[in-house]
Design a protein around this motif. Structure first.
Motif, PDB file in Angstrom:
ATOM      1  N   SER A 333       0.867  -1.175   0.000  1.00  0.00           N
ATOM      2  CA  SER A 333       0.000   0.000   0.000  1.00  0.00           C
ATOM      3  C   SER A 333       0.901   1.222   0.000  1.00  0.00           C
ATOM      4  CB  SER A 333      -0.921   0.017   1.221  1.00  0.00           C
ATOM      5  OG  SER A 333      -0.214   0.436   2.372  1.00  0.00           O
ATOM      6  N   TRP A 334       0.328   2.387  -0.322  1.00  0.00           N
ATOM      7  CA  TRP A 334       1.157   3.588  -0.367  1.00  0.00           C
ATOM      8  C   TRP A 334       1.533   4.079   1.025  1.00  0.00           C
ATOM      9  CZ3 TRP A 334       4.276   4.959  -3.894  1.00  0.00           C
ATOM     10  CH2 TRP A 334       4.041   4.598  -5.215  1.00  0.00           C
ATOM     11  N   SER A 335       0.903   3.572   2.062  1.00  0.00           N
ATOM     12  CA  SER A 335       1.357   3.879   3.422  1.00  0.00           C
ATOM     13  C   SER A 335       2.680   3.191   3.738  1.00  0.00           C
ATOM     14  CB  SER A 335       0.301   3.460   4.443  1.00  0.00           C
ATOM     15  OG  SER A 335      -0.872   4.224   4.295  1.00  0.00           O
ATOM     16  N   ASP A 336       3.053   2.187   2.928  1.00  0.00           N
ATOM     17  CA  ASP A 336       4.330   1.488   3.100  1.00  0.00           C
ATOM     18  C   ASP A 336       5.467   2.187   2.370  1.00  0.00           C
ATOM     19  OD1 ASP A 336       3.081  -0.692   4.541  1.00  0.00           O
ATOM     20  OD2 ASP A 336       2.332  -1.429   2.611  1.00  0.00           O
ATOM     21  N   LEU A 337       5.222   3.407   1.876  1.00  0.00           N
ATOM     22  CA  LEU A 337       6.227   4.139   1.117  1.00  0.00           C
ATOM     23  C   LEU A 337       7.532   4.325   1.892  1.00  0.00           C
ATOM     24  CD1 LEU A 337       7.005   5.891  -1.370  1.00  0.00           C
ATOM     25  CD2 LEU A 337       5.902   7.824  -0.208  1.00  0.00           C
ATOM     26  N   TRP A 338       7.447   4.399   3.210  1.00  0.00           N
ATOM     27  CA  TRP A 338       8.659   4.603   4.010  1.00  0.00           C
ATOM     28  C   TRP A 338       9.690   3.503   3.767  1.00  0.00           C
ATOM     29  CZ3 TRP A 338      11.084   1.803   7.885  1.00  0.00           C
ATOM     30  CH2 TRP A 338      10.431   0.649   8.302  1.00  0.00           C
ATOM     31  N   PRO A 384       1.603   8.178   6.782  1.00  0.00           N
ATOM     32  CA  PRO A 384       1.745   9.554   6.301  1.00  0.00           C
ATOM     33  C   PRO A 384       0.395  10.185   6.003  1.00  0.00           C
ATOM     34  CG  PRO A 384       2.280   8.003   4.568  1.00  0.00           C
ATOM     35  CD  PRO A 384       2.099   7.197   5.815  1.00  0.00           C
ATOM     36  N   ASP A 385       0.360  11.495   6.092  1.00  0.00           N
ATOM     37  CA  ASP A 385      -0.847  12.213   5.719  1.00  0.00           C
ATOM     38  C   ASP A 385      -1.092  12.081   4.221  1.00  0.00           C
ATOM     39  OD1 ASP A 385      -1.010  13.045   8.332  1.00  0.00           O
ATOM     40  OD2 ASP A 385      -0.230  15.074   7.941  1.00  0.00           O
ATOM     41  N   SER A 386      -2.341  12.240   3.821  1.00  0.00           N
ATOM     42  CA  SER A 386      -2.677  12.201   2.404  1.00  0.00           C
ATOM     43  C   SER A 386      -1.995  13.359   1.680  1.00  0.00           C
ATOM     44  CB  SER A 386      -4.193  12.304   2.217  1.00  0.00           C
ATOM     45  OG  SER A 386      -4.845  11.196   2.799  1.00  0.00           O
ATOM     46  N   PRO A 387      -1.692  13.167   0.400  1.00  0.00           N
ATOM     47  CA  PRO A 387      -1.101  14.278  -0.363  1.00  0.00           C
ATOM     48  C   PRO A 387      -2.081  15.432  -0.499  1.00  0.00           C
ATOM     49  CG  PRO A 387      -1.669  12.444  -1.808  1.00  0.00           C
ATOM     50  CD  PRO A 387      -1.853  11.953  -0.410  1.00  0.00           C
ATOM     51  N   ARG A 391      -1.807  17.966  -5.801  1.00  0.00           N
ATOM     52  CA  ARG A 391      -0.342  17.849  -5.724  1.00  0.00           C
ATOM     53  C   ARG A 391       0.008  16.481  -5.160  1.00  0.00           C
ATOM     54  NH1 ARG A 391       2.668  20.486  -2.554  1.00  0.00           N
ATOM     55  NH2 ARG A 391       4.468  20.482  -3.945  1.00  0.00           N
ATOM     56  N   LYS A 392      -0.221  15.444  -5.969  1.00  0.00           N
ATOM     57  CA  LYS A 392       0.009  14.079  -5.489  1.00  0.00           C
ATOM     58  C   LYS A 392       1.458  13.856  -5.071  1.00  0.00           C
ATOM     59  CE  LYS A 392      -4.223  12.847  -6.303  1.00  0.00           C
ATOM     60  NZ  LYS A 392      -4.583  11.886  -7.334  1.00  0.00           N
ATOM     61  N   ILE A 393       2.363  14.584  -5.721  1.00  0.00           N
ATOM     62  CA  ILE A 393       3.780  14.404  -5.403  1.00  0.00           C
ATOM     63  C   ILE A 393       4.126  14.920  -4.006  1.00  0.00           C
ATOM     64  CG2 ILE A 393       4.704  16.570  -6.303  1.00  0.00           C
ATOM     65  CD1 ILE A 393       6.854  14.752  -7.710  1.00  0.00           C
ATOM     66  N   SER A 394       3.212  15.673  -3.391  1.00  0.00           N
ATOM     67  CA  SER A 394       3.469  16.157  -2.032  1.00  0.00           C
ATOM     68  C   SER A 394       3.486  15.024  -1.008  1.00  0.00           C
ATOM     69  CB  SER A 394       2.417  17.203  -1.634  1.00  0.00           C
ATOM     70  OG  SER A 394       1.133  16.610  -1.516  1.00  0.00           O
ATOM     71  N   LEU A 395       3.089  13.811  -1.422  1.00  0.00           N
ATOM     72  CA  LEU A 395       3.243  12.648  -0.545  1.00  0.00           C
ATOM     73  C   LEU A 395       4.706  12.410  -0.198  1.00  0.00           C
ATOM     74  CD1 LEU A 395       1.970  10.112   0.785  1.00  0.00           C
ATOM     75  CD2 LEU A 395       2.268   8.947  -1.410  1.00  0.00           C
ATOM     76  N   PHE A 396       5.602  12.850  -1.065  1.00  0.00           N
ATOM     77  CA  PHE A 396       7.030  12.582  -0.896  1.00  0.00           C
ATOM     78  C   PHE A 396       7.664  13.697  -0.063  1.00  0.00           C
ATOM     79  CE2 PHE A 396       5.523  10.204  -4.440  1.00  0.00           C
ATOM     80  CZ  PHE A 396       6.201   8.986  -4.347  1.00  0.00           C
ATOM     81  N   TYR A 401      11.709  10.285   3.772  1.00  0.00           N
ATOM     82  CA  TYR A 401      13.101  10.184   3.343  1.00  0.00           C
ATOM     83  C   TYR A 401      13.997  10.036   4.582  1.00  0.00           C
ATOM     84  CZ  TYR A 401      11.620  11.315  -1.398  1.00  0.00           C
ATOM     85  OH  TYR A 401      11.019  11.280  -2.632  1.00  0.00           O
ATOM     86  N   ASP A 402      14.636  11.119   4.998  1.00  0.00           N
ATOM     87  CA  ASP A 402      15.512  11.001   6.165  1.00  0.00           C
ATOM     88  C   ASP A 402      14.737  10.685   7.436  1.00  0.00           C
ATOM     89  OD1 ASP A 402      17.650  11.471   4.534  1.00  0.00           O
ATOM     90  OD2 ASP A 402      18.518  13.049   5.778  1.00  0.00           O
TER      91      ASP A 402
END
Length: 483
Positions: A333-338, A384-387, A391-396, A401-402
């Motif tokens: 899932s996109w919550s696993d992006l970390w 993470p909060d929804s984008p 601005r879907k890229i605001s998910l990043f 990251y750090d």
């Protein structure tokens, strides 16, 4: 159905005025698999096995491409209607298992009426004839215009702005790309070349992946490109795709890849795919992207004199590390992006420490200082909060990251270097070519550590505040500024 009925429905769809496909069918509805961050992304009821996508490029990066997408799938439940993620293109016809099918649109879904009710467990072949429009905005993602053609930037939810499919990393599949372009241009895509057939003034280039891939990692580049070949560890074929005029200027950077790959293999094991290389695009994106086997980079990263060499090297390693973390092992899932970005940032920082004396501990201490602010602004690493809307890229955000590399640092402090290294290698080996969850990772960590780490991960991955750092009780996080 009479032929005139299908033609009428196609015309209505092309003008985006059809929400009702036929009087006998209910209005199409978007479905989605319920991803917390992108609830209407992906589709239930089937599992995609492969995509075969043919693009015809007409020599201009502002003109829609003609396309045919063929999807081989298997039903996972009874289906009468098949939802595909698709937007920013016009559909002229859809076949299901060789039979012409009615279709309509709602939101960013293409909804197809199956010729008959389909039970679970049967093969499904969907062929969609459509256009693929490069005229969106960079904020939307999808096709990315370059100085001489196109490339793709589909993360996180933009592949369906290029081709129809099941646009979620939980459903990985094999890909074949067939790209027809004017003979003066070169087309490349993920995977290995299968052939190039010249017909008159055009050439059709075919590429095929040897491993399943998430839709967001698809890459096709068309332009005046040079394709440069070299060899990586154990004879792995490497190929870089660069603006033809810049091949000599970029070579000092490109030749670094074999050593960087050898370093990554020493950390986590053998490279998981059939090839690798850099796609250097003459465009401004503000990001680099780990498209599978062919990572996308801005030309300016290598040509602007202001970037220190160690910094560019570390960004190259970041995208390379993603081939293990995010590509071979994809998020469920996109919550696993970390798991993607935290690991890529971790190995980026490790490489910079070993090769350029950029202290990992100093970087992690600075991240710790900012961590509470990052969590307040974007949520904790695994929730993470929804984008932001539009601005879907605001998910990043920094927290993935750090802020997530900090979790890995804390875990290494908690379980020790030997157990940490064993976990990393086991993770990418056990879940190779799969999609995996945060729970899969934390469960494996507890298994390898020989003790229950649930409380540790609950605090570090889901807490609003950053827990104390093991081994560094003096580290402090700044109080978040009021928003």
């Amino acid at each position: 159905m009479p032929h005139i009925s299908r033609r009428l429905r196609a015309a209505l769809l092309a003008t985006a005025s059809a929400t009702l496909v036929a009087a006998t069918l209910p209005a199409p509805e978007p479905l989605g698999i319920g991803d917390r961050l992108f609830p209407q992304l992906g589709n239930p009821g089937y599992d995609v096995l492969s995509y075969d996508i043919a693009f015809t490029y007409h020599g201009s990066n502002t003109k829609p491409l003609d396309a045919v997408t063929t999807i081989e799938a298997r039903t996972t439940g009874p289906l009468e209607r098949i939802n595909l993620d698709f937007a920013r293109g016009k559909v002229s016809a859809v076949d299901v298992n060789g039979l012409a099918s009615d279709f309509g649109t709602k939101g960013e879904d293409l909804v197809v009426q199956a010729p008959a009710a389909l039970p679970a467990g049967v093969p499904l072949r969907i062929t969609v004839r459509h256009t693929s429009d490069p005229n969106g905005s960079r904020a939307d993602g999808g096709w990315l215009r370059t100085a001489d053609g196109l490339a793709m930037a589909n993360q996180a939810d933009a592949a369906h702005r290029v081709f129809p499919g099941n646009d979620h990393p939980a459903d990985k599949a094999y890909f074949t790309f067939r790209i027809t372009a004017p003979e003066k241009l070169t087309a490349v895509a993920n995977g290995l070349p299968v052939g190039a057939e010249r017909r008159g003034a055009t050439t059709t280039w075919t590429y095929r992946t040897e491993h399943p891939m998430a839709t967001e990692l698809a890459q096709v580049s068309i332009g005046r490109s040079a394709v440069l070949h070299r060899t990586g560890p154990d004879g792995l074929p490497l190929r870089d795709v660069v603006p033809a005029a810049d091949r000599a200027k970029l070579e000092p950077w490109l030749k670094k890849t074999p050593e960087q790959m050898a370093w990554m293999e020493r950390q986590v094991g053998r490279y998981p795919f059939e090839t690798y290389g850099l796609l250097v695009a003459d465009t401004e994106t503000g990001f680099e992207l780990e498209t599978q086997t062919l990572s996308l980079f801005e030309r300016s990263l290598f040509t602007e004199p202001g970037y220190p060499e160690w910094y560019v090297d570390s960004i190259m390693v970041h995208e390379l590390a993603h081939q293990w973390f995010g590509n071979s092992v994809s998020p469920k899932s996109w919550s696993d992006l970390w798991l993607n970005e935290g690991h890529a940032s971790w190995y980026e920082a490790r490489y910079a420490e070993e090769h350029a004396k950029q202290s990992l501990e100093r970087r992690m201490r600075l991240a710790y200082t900012r961590s509470d602010t990052w969590r307040a602004a974007g949520g904790p690493p695994a929730h993470p909060d929804s984008p932001e809307p539009g601005r879907k890229i605001s998910l990043f955000r920094p927290v993935v990251y750090d802020g997530s590399a900090l979790v890995l640092y804390a875990m290494r402090q908690e379980i020790g270097t030997a157990a940490f290294d064993r976990l990393e290698r086991t993770w990418v080996r056990r879940h190779r070519d799969e999609s995996a969850t945060t729970a899969d990772f934390t469960g494996l960590a507890s298994q390898i550590a020989g003790r229950d780490l649930s409380a540790f991960f609950q605090a570090w991955l889901y807490g609003e505040k950053t827990p104390p750092m093991p081994g560094h009780p003096d580290w402090r996080s700044e109080k978040p500024q009021a928003r």
